[in-house]
Design a protein around this motif. Structure first.
Motif, short mmCIF file in Angstrom:
data_model
loop_
_atom_site.label_atom_id
_atom_site.label_comp_id
_atom_site.label_asym_id
_atom_site.label_seq_id
_atom_site.Cartn_x
_atom_site.Cartn_y
_atom_site.Cartn_z
N ARG A 150 19.50 44.87 79.87
CA ARG A 150 20.52 45.13 80.48
C ARG A 150 20.81 44.06 81.63
N GLN A 153 21.28 41.14 79.19
CA GLN A 153 23.01 41.22 79.41
C GLN A 153 24.06 40.42 80.06
N ILE A 154 23.70 40.50 81.69
CA ILE A 154 24.39 40.60 82.63
C ILE A 154 24.19 39.31 82.51
N ASN A 157 26.04 37.58 79.71
CA ASN A 157 27.29 37.29 79.81
C ASN A 157 28.31 36.11 80.57
N VAL A 234 29.21 43.29 82.54
CA VAL A 234 28.42 42.58 83.62
C VAL A 234 29.05 43.73 85.19
N LYS A 235 29.67 44.58 85.57
CA LYS A 235 30.56 45.18 86.71
C LYS A 235 29.40 46.34 86.29
N LEU A 237 26.92 47.59 84.18
CA LEU A 237 25.91 47.56 84.66
C LEU A 237 24.45 46.78 86.31
N VAL A 238 25.76 46.48 87.24
CA VAL A 238 25.62 45.76 88.25
C VAL A 238 24.94 46.93 88.41
N ILE A 245 28.94 43.21 92.86
CA ILE A 245 29.73 41.89 92.64
C ILE A 245 30.41 41.29 93.14
N ILE A 259 25.79 37.97 92.66
CA ILE A 259 25.16 40.11 92.37
C ILE A 259 24.24 39.85 93.82
#
Ligand code: ADP
Length: 265
Positions: A150, A153-154, A157, A234-235, A237-238, A245, A259
């Motif tokens: 994950r 992925q952040i 992206n 992204v948001k 996952l964060v 973020i 982040i």
């Protein structure tokens, strides 16, 4: 506002009062509206590439197949649009899984210098195409407890956006800053900063870039293969990593995503 009235009765008596319940349903309504807007957006986003695939296939069948050069360019469009469809469906499934909290995270300590180097390496081909310099500012021996897939992925992206929305010969930088030092001298939080020297985002669009399907420039996003879902993923996952973020940007100067994450969960 929903209003419910019910009589209050005591034993023997008819009724002694009225119970009035005022229920604020705006939050519920807003959620419903967001959901139906999402469905409408999804249908629209899916229809566009499907229409292109269908249209170009039809033209090929109607005779364009005989001209080799035309046929090849049409087939390329069909291929690209199928790829976009694939990405879109993948992103939509990913988002819906995250929203229903159906993705279990697998936390393990991640060595950030190695991790960032690998992520930048994955993006190096894309960057080379535009002669964009990828810069890494990460001290050795910084660890973060995270779900590595994950976290990747952040990074992917944010980095691919940095490369997409930066002109030739620009720079994309990743910086990791440990902070919140506790009495033992250990850091409790990390800042991950991904910045670029690209086109920037106008002030009025900044608060909306994390929304699903929001794009500042639809044509540019499409031509670079964007789905408009990257930043909302992204948001999410964060947030699944208990972080936040934010974005700062200046048109013509560049964009910076910061982040802020706890190191241990
Ligand atoms: P897309 O697939 O369109 O890139 P994203 O959700 O990743 O979707 O980003 C949303 C929008 O935010 C983009 O369409 C673009 O307009 C803007 N954006 C994102 N990252 C950057 C960046 N680094 N520089 C300039 N604009 C950006």
């Amino acid at each position: 506002l929903e209003i419910n009235l019910s009589p209050i009765s005591q034993e023997g008596e008819e009724w002694s009062g009225v119970l009035i319940v005022l229920h604020d349903i705006t939050a519920v309504r807003r959620l419903e509206r967001m959901r139906s807007e999402f469905v409408a957006n999804v249908s629209h986003e899916l229809k566009t590439p499907i229409a292109a695939v269908k249209g170009f296939a039809e033209t090929l069948l109607a005779g364009a197949l005989d001209d080799k050069a035309t046929a090849k360019s049409f087939l390329q469009i069909i291929f690209d649009e199928s790829e976009r469809l694939n990405r879109l469906i993948g992103d939509i499934l990913e988002l819906s899984k995250m929203e229903s909290k159906r993705i279990p995270l697998h936390f393990s300590p991640v060595h950030m210098a190695e991790f960032v180097e690998k992520s930048l390496h994955m993006m190096s081909k894309e960057a080379e195409k535009k002669n964009i310099e990828l810069i890494m500012e990460v001290e050795s021996d910084i660890y973060l407890e995270a779900d590595e897939d994950r976290l990747r992925q952040i990074f992917i992206n944010l980095l691919s956006n940095g490369i997409n929305y930066t002109q030739e010969s620009g720079k994309v930088r990743v910086r990791i800053e440990p902070f919140a030092i506790n009495p033992d001298g250990d850091y409790e939080r990390l800042k991950i900063i991904v910045s670029d020297t690209g086109m920037g985002i106008p002030k009025k669009d900044l608060p909306r870039v994390f929304e699903r399907f929001y794009r500042v420039d639809k044509a540019r996003s499409r031509s670079s293969g964007g789905t408009g879902l990257g930043l909302s993923i992204v948001k999410h996952l964060v947030e699944l990593h208990k972080g936040t973020i934010r974005v700062e940007s200046e048109v013509g100067i560049g964009t910076k995503f910061t982040i802020d994450l706890p190191v241990i969960h």
